[in-house]
Each structure stands twice: as structure tokens, then as C-alpha cells.
Design a protein around this motif. Sequence first.
Motif, PDB file in Angstrom:
ATOM      1  N   HIS A 248      46.356  29.710  39.021  1.00  0.00           N
ATOM      2  CA  HIS A 248      45.583  29.643  38.073  1.00  0.00           C
ATOM      3  C   HIS A 248      44.294  30.441  38.251  1.00  0.00           C
ATOM      4  CE1 HIS A 248      47.998  27.021  35.404  1.00  0.00           C
ATOM      5  NE2 HIS A 248      48.551  26.420  36.589  1.00  0.00           N
ATOM      6  N   LEU A 249      44.005  30.424  39.397  1.00  0.00           N
ATOM      7  CA  LEU A 249      42.579  31.126  39.890  1.00  0.00           C
ATOM      8  C   LEU A 249      42.868  32.731  39.557  1.00  0.00           C
ATOM      9  CD1 LEU A 249      41.145  29.208  42.800  1.00  0.00           C
ATOM     10  CD2 LEU A 249      40.423  29.019  40.303  1.00  0.00           C
ATOM     11  N   ALA A 250      43.914  33.212  40.232  1.00  0.00           N
ATOM     12  CA  ALA A 250      44.311  34.465  40.007  1.00  0.00           C
ATOM     13  C   ALA A 250      44.239  34.906  38.324  1.00  0.00           C
ATOM     14  CB  ALA A 250      45.490  34.979  40.805  1.00  0.00           C
ATOM     15  N   VAL A 251      44.920  34.171  37.657  1.00  0.00           N
ATOM     16  CA  VAL A 251      45.088  34.447  36.316  1.00  0.00           C
ATOM     17  C   VAL A 251      43.871  34.344  35.683  1.00  0.00           C
ATOM     18  CG1 VAL A 251      46.201  33.356  34.153  1.00  0.00           C
ATOM     19  CG2 VAL A 251      47.752  33.636  35.955  1.00  0.00           C
ATOM     20  N   ALA A 252      42.946  33.551  35.967  1.00  0.00           N
ATOM     21  CA  ALA A 252      41.648  33.516  35.309  1.00  0.00           C
ATOM     22  C   ALA A 252      40.734  34.803  35.429  1.00  0.00           C
ATOM     23  CB  ALA A 252      40.812  32.129  35.880  1.00  0.00           C
ATOM     24  N   ASN A 253      40.949  35.364  36.800  1.00  0.00           N
ATOM     25  CA  ASN A 253      40.412  36.607  37.221  1.00  0.00           C
ATOM     26  C   ASN A 253      40.924  37.680  36.706  1.00  0.00           C
ATOM     27  OD1 ASN A 253      38.281  35.055  38.618  1.00  0.00           O
ATOM     28  ND2 ASN A 253      39.856  34.742  40.552  1.00  0.00           N
ATOM     29  N   ILE A 254      42.299  37.992  36.630  1.00  0.00           N
ATOM     30  CA  ILE A 254      42.994  39.216  36.167  1.00  0.00           C
ATOM     31  C   ILE A 254      42.881  39.698  35.046  1.00  0.00           C
ATOM     32  CG2 ILE A 254      45.302  38.389  35.848  1.00  0.00           C
ATOM     33  CD1 ILE A 254      46.369  40.554  37.480  1.00  0.00           C
ATOM     34  N   GLU A 255      42.635  38.561  34.049  1.00  0.00           N
ATOM     35  CA  GLU A 255      42.985  38.678  32.709  1.00  0.00           C
ATOM     36  C   GLU A 255      41.623  39.596  31.946  1.00  0.00           C
ATOM     37  OE1 GLU A 255      40.757  34.769  30.684  1.00  0.00           O
ATOM     38  OE2 GLU A 255      43.086  34.765  30.864  1.00  0.00           O
ATOM     39  N   ASN A 256      40.581  39.793  32.902  1.00  0.00           N
ATOM     40  CA  ASN A 256      39.524  40.655  32.599  1.00  0.00           C
ATOM     41  C   ASN A 256      39.304  42.129  33.253  1.00  0.00           C
ATOM     42  OD1 ASN A 256      38.420  38.905  30.469  1.00  0.00           O
ATOM     43  ND2 ASN A 256      37.498  37.587  32.379  1.00  0.00           N
ATOM     44  N   LEU A 257      40.481  42.383  33.904  1.00  0.00           N
ATOM     45  CA  LEU A 257      40.490  43.543  34.679  1.00  0.00           C
ATOM     46  C   LEU A 257      41.384  44.701  34.001  1.00  0.00           C
ATOM     47  CD1 LEU A 257      40.977  41.817  38.312  1.00  0.00           C
ATOM     48  CD2 LEU A 257      38.875  42.652  36.949  1.00  0.00           C
ATOM     49  N   ASP A 258      40.901  46.067  34.546  1.00  0.00           N
ATOM     50  CA  ASP A 258      41.720  47.074  34.249  1.00  0.00           C
ATOM     51  C   ASP A 258      42.928  47.495  35.191  1.00  0.00           C
ATOM     52  OD1 ASP A 258      40.901  48.876  36.440  1.00  0.00           O
ATOM     53  OD2 ASP A 258      39.150  49.198  35.310  1.00  0.00           O
ATOM     54  N   ARG A 265      44.001  44.911  43.767  1.00  0.00           N
ATOM     55  CA  ARG A 265      43.304  43.354  44.229  1.00  0.00           C
ATOM     56  C   ARG A 265      44.554  42.643  44.295  1.00  0.00           C
ATOM     57  NH1 ARG A 265      37.918  41.749  40.673  1.00  0.00           N
ATOM     58  NH2 ARG A 265      36.666  43.399  41.389  1.00  0.00           N
ATOM     59  N   TYR A 266      45.734  42.854  43.539  1.00  0.00           N
ATOM     60  CA  TYR A 266      46.827  41.832  43.594  1.00  0.00           C
ATOM     61  C   TYR A 266      48.084  42.358  43.945  1.00  0.00           C
ATOM     62  CZ  TYR A 266      43.544  39.072  40.890  1.00  0.00           C
ATOM     63  OH  TYR A 266      42.346  38.538  40.635  1.00  0.00           O
ATOM     64  N   ARG A 267      48.034  42.688  45.473  1.00  0.00           N
ATOM     65  CA  ARG A 267      49.339  43.408  45.968  1.00  0.00           C
ATOM     66  C   ARG A 267      50.445  42.048  46.431  1.00  0.00           C
ATOM     67  NH1 ARG A 267      48.155  48.424  47.766  1.00  0.00           N
ATOM     68  NH2 ARG A 267      45.855  48.833  47.346  1.00  0.00           N
ATOM     69  N   GLN A 268      50.315  41.057  46.160  1.00  0.00           N
ATOM     70  CA  GLN A 268      51.344  40.090  46.637  1.00  0.00           C
ATOM     71  C   GLN A 268      52.395  40.065  45.651  1.00  0.00           C
ATOM     72  OE1 GLN A 268      47.911  39.638  46.189  1.00  0.00           O
ATOM     73  NE2 GLN A 268      46.852  38.467  47.860  1.00  0.00           N
ATOM     74  N   PRO A 269      53.623  39.481  46.201  1.00  0.00           N
ATOM     75  CA  PRO A 269      54.582  39.485  45.360  1.00  0.00           C
ATOM     76  C   PRO A 269      54.226  38.280  44.324  1.00  0.00           C
ATOM     77  CG  PRO A 269      55.364  39.359  47.484  1.00  0.00           C
ATOM     78  CD  PRO A 269      54.114  39.659  47.800  1.00  0.00           C
ATOM     79  N   LEU A 270      55.103  38.169  43.399  1.00  0.00           N
ATOM     80  CA  LEU A 270      54.682  37.379  42.027  1.00  0.00           C
ATOM     81  C   LEU A 270      54.812  35.944  42.669  1.00  0.00           C
ATOM     82  CD1 LEU A 270      53.878  36.833  38.972  1.00  0.00           C
ATOM     83  CD2 LEU A 270      56.166  37.042  38.474  1.00  0.00           C
ATOM     84  N   GLY A 271      55.947  35.472  43.541  1.00  0.00           N
ATOM     85  CA  GLY A 271      56.162  34.285  44.147  1.00  0.00           C
ATOM     86  C   GLY A 271      55.049  33.592  44.669  1.00  0.00           C
ATOM     87  N   HIS A 272      54.256  34.593  45.178  1.00  0.00           N
ATOM     88  CA  HIS A 272      52.883  33.958  45.970  1.00  0.00           C
ATOM     89  C   HIS A 272      51.995  33.048  45.101  1.00  0.00           C
ATOM     90  CE1 HIS A 272      49.399  34.371  48.820  1.00  0.00           C
ATOM     91  NE2 HIS A 272      48.692  34.592  47.828  1.00  0.00           N
ATOM     92  N   TRP A 273      51.966  33.655  43.987  1.00  0.00           N
ATOM     93  CA  TRP A 273      51.323  32.813  42.916  1.00  0.00           C
ATOM     94  C   TRP A 273      51.795  31.599  42.377  1.00  0.00           C
ATOM     95  CZ3 TRP A 273      46.827  34.926  44.012  1.00  0.00           C
ATOM     96  CH2 TRP A 273      46.809  36.199  44.590  1.00  0.00           C
ATOM     97  N   CYS A 274      53.180  31.312  42.537  1.00  0.00           N
ATOM     98  CA  CYS A 274      54.040  30.421  41.850  1.00  0.00           C
ATOM     99  C   CYS A 274      54.369  29.384  42.730  1.00  0.00           C
ATOM    100  CB  CYS A 274      55.093  31.177  41.142  1.00  0.00           C
ATOM    101  SG  CYS A 274      54.545  32.335  39.888  1.00  0.00           S
ATOM    102  N   GLU A 275      54.943  28.249  42.150  1.00  0.00           N
ATOM    103  CA  GLU A 275      55.462  27.186  42.737  1.00  0.00           C
ATOM    104  C   GLU A 275      56.957  27.525  43.378  1.00  0.00           C
ATOM    105  OE1 GLU A 275      55.142  24.074  40.232  1.00  0.00           O
ATOM    106  OE2 GLU A 275      52.946  23.578  40.876  1.00  0.00           O
ATOM    107  N   GLN A 276      57.652  28.415  43.031  1.00  0.00           N
ATOM    108  CA  GLN A 276      59.052  28.908  43.456  1.00  0.00           C
ATOM    109  C   GLN A 276      58.948  30.189  43.725  1.00  0.00           C
ATOM    110  OE1 GLN A 276      61.927  28.179  40.636  1.00  0.00           O
ATOM    111  NE2 GLN A 276      60.551  28.048  39.023  1.00  0.00           N
ATOM    112  N   ALA A 277      59.616  30.831  44.698  1.00  0.00           N
ATOM    113  CA  ALA A 277      59.797  32.208  45.005  1.00  0.00           C
ATOM    114  C   ALA A 277      59.958  33.145  43.943  1.00  0.00           C
ATOM    115  CB  ALA A 277      60.679  32.343  46.234  1.00  0.00           C
TER     116      ALA A 277
END
Length: 384
Positions: A248-258, A265-277
Motif C-alpha cells: 500500500h505504501l508503494a502504491v501511494a508513492n508510485i502513482e505520482n512517478l514517471d 525504484r521498483y525492481r522487485q517481483p509483483l508478489g513482493h508487494w502482495c499477500e500471495q506470490a
Amino acid sequence: MMTEPLTDDEFYTATPIETGSTRGEILRLREVAVPQLRSVARAWQIVYVTSDSYGELIPASGIVIVPDIATQVGVGPILGYCPVFRGLGGRCAPSQLLADGTEPEADYLAMALDRGWSVAVADGRGLGITGLGPHTFLAGRCAGQTILDLTRATQRLPGLNDDTTPIALWGYADGGRNALWAAEIQHEYAPDLDLRGVAAGAVVADPGELVAEIDDGPFAGLGLAGLVGLARAYAHLPMLHILTTEGHLAVANIENLDATTILARYRQPLGHWCEQADPWADPMWRYVLARERCAQQPPQIPVHLYHGTHDTLIPVESARRLFSDYRGLGVDLNWSEYQVDHLQAATDGAGEAIAHLADYLQRTPPRSIRSTPSTSPPTTTPDS
């Protein structure tokens, strides 16, 4: 690209839509210079009326450029150009980049202007206009509606005022996806437009498939950006329940970026930010991703598809499947492959793409779906 969270330009402030407004209505415009382009008669940044995925009228922004080689302003076809992903927010909308002289795809716009075509470039829903973001990245219907309504608005500009002007659409990567979605929905959403054909390269035909391909590589940030964009487009659904607190913190930050900053800044797999892989396995996301595949319905105009066989961002196999899907729907198709990577195919395919569009613009307006495709893609697997 610049990365400030919002533009302080009042021109881009969200405007309430008055009762009785119609799609394509011009809310405001101003003339601007486009320093990267020569042979330009006039160019306007424009705020106009479009609609979201569920029919609510909203403001959107874009830019319209008219060449100076016509005998009078506005004579000639309109090219609706769909740019590649620029970002979820900040000062990265194409209408702003063109005025700044920093638009990466300016050379492709110049090719259309050299033919005497007016060019309309949509920023897309939630990009450019402040207060309505983040941009609905990967949401096909949203993107298709914004470019169709911008071509409507273009017909209403000073000196153009001709709702019979023939229109073509062109885009690459996510822009190609957006152009195809516009072509798929045009007969129901904008049947009044004289749309003649579309050229689309390296198309993102299936967002869920794309994210799986890039999830553990240098483009992984596009997965999180796509999650944010689709969640915005389907905001009536509980789309972000899959995120962790860190997500949720990542989403709040990314929505204002080019886009450049997102990838850095966001090189992790999508599952890193989620409750399931595998967040795409969630039933709600399966529903959304199924609705976002191309070939939901057949374009009723000719389509030129092209792709690089060594594309490591959007595999050529996905575009070959899209060709087959369209062929099964009876779409008038042309296909080209280039033995190059993703970026080089955009350059190598541009000349042929615009030549096909020129041919389509000369044809009689389509009345029905054609039954026989013109060519077929090769069935061989590209060299490694």
C-alpha cells in the motif's frame, strides 16, 4: 523526464463536467509551440470531455498538431497517435513533453505531419489532468475512449470543423494496445467517426501474460504500475485487497512517478508487494484481466500488426496469437516481423506502418467486417 508529483499549471486542473456536455466537447485549449517538430502550422494543448469505463463523463487532456503543408489549416486526415507508457503521474504527459521539446516519439509524429495529416496525441485518462490520477495504465477501454474522443475534439478545432474527416490510429507497445482497443470499440462507442485503419506494433495483447514475463527482470516495475493503473480503472471493485502494508505504501508513492523512475525504484517481483506470490490468481484479478485481453470483439477496419522477433519485453508469440485470434474473427489483417529487438522494431517498422495507414485512408469507408485476412504470420519460432 521530470518527476515532480503534480504540475502546477492551472491549464491542467480538473474541470467539473456540466450537465448536457458531450464526449469530444472542448473545455479549453491554448496554442503552444512544439520545438521538436518542423513544418507545423499550429498546435494546441487541449482539455476535452471523455468518459470512464462506466460512462461517467470526465475531463482529459491531449495535444493536436496541424501541418503547414496543406493548402489550408485542417485539410487532410487525422492521425490519432497513442504513445508508449510515460508514467502514472507527474509532468510526463505527452502534451506536456511536446511543449517542453522532450517527447521521445516526436520523429513518428513528424512522419505523419510530412504527409499532411493532423496529429492528435491523447495523454490518457488520469495523466496530464491533475486530481484524477493515477493514469489507468493497461486499461484498454479507458485508453480507447480517450483517443476516440480526442479525434472528435480535433474535428471541432478552429479551422478544422469537419466531422467527415477520415481518421487513422497508430501506436506501439502499450500505445499499440490502446490503438487496437479504440478500433475494437469504435463501432459501438464512436460510430460517427470515419475510422479507416489502425497500425499497432509490439502490442500488449494480454496484460496478465506480460506481467508474468517481466516479473523477475529489469522491467518488473511495470507490473506494479499495471496493478495501480487497472485498480484505478476498476475502482468500483476491491482491487487492492491483495496488497501488504508495504505494498500500500508503494502504491501511494508510485502513482505520482514517471516510467523511468518507476523502473529504477521498483525492481522487485509483483508478489513482493502482495499477500500471495501470484496476485493474478486472485478471483477478482482473474476477472479483470480476462476483460482486458485484446480481441474481445473484432475491429471493423483494416489492421496492420508488426513486431520484433527478438523482443524481450513483449514476446512476439503473444502478437502471433493475437493475429490468429483476429483472423478467426474475420478481421482484415496485415503482419510484419523484424529480426530485431523491442526498441529497434519501433524504428524499423514505422515506415511500413505509416505506409499501410496511408493506404487505409484512401480506401472506401468500411461497412462490414472483411472475411479474409491478407497475410499470415510465420509459424516458426524466432531464433534465440
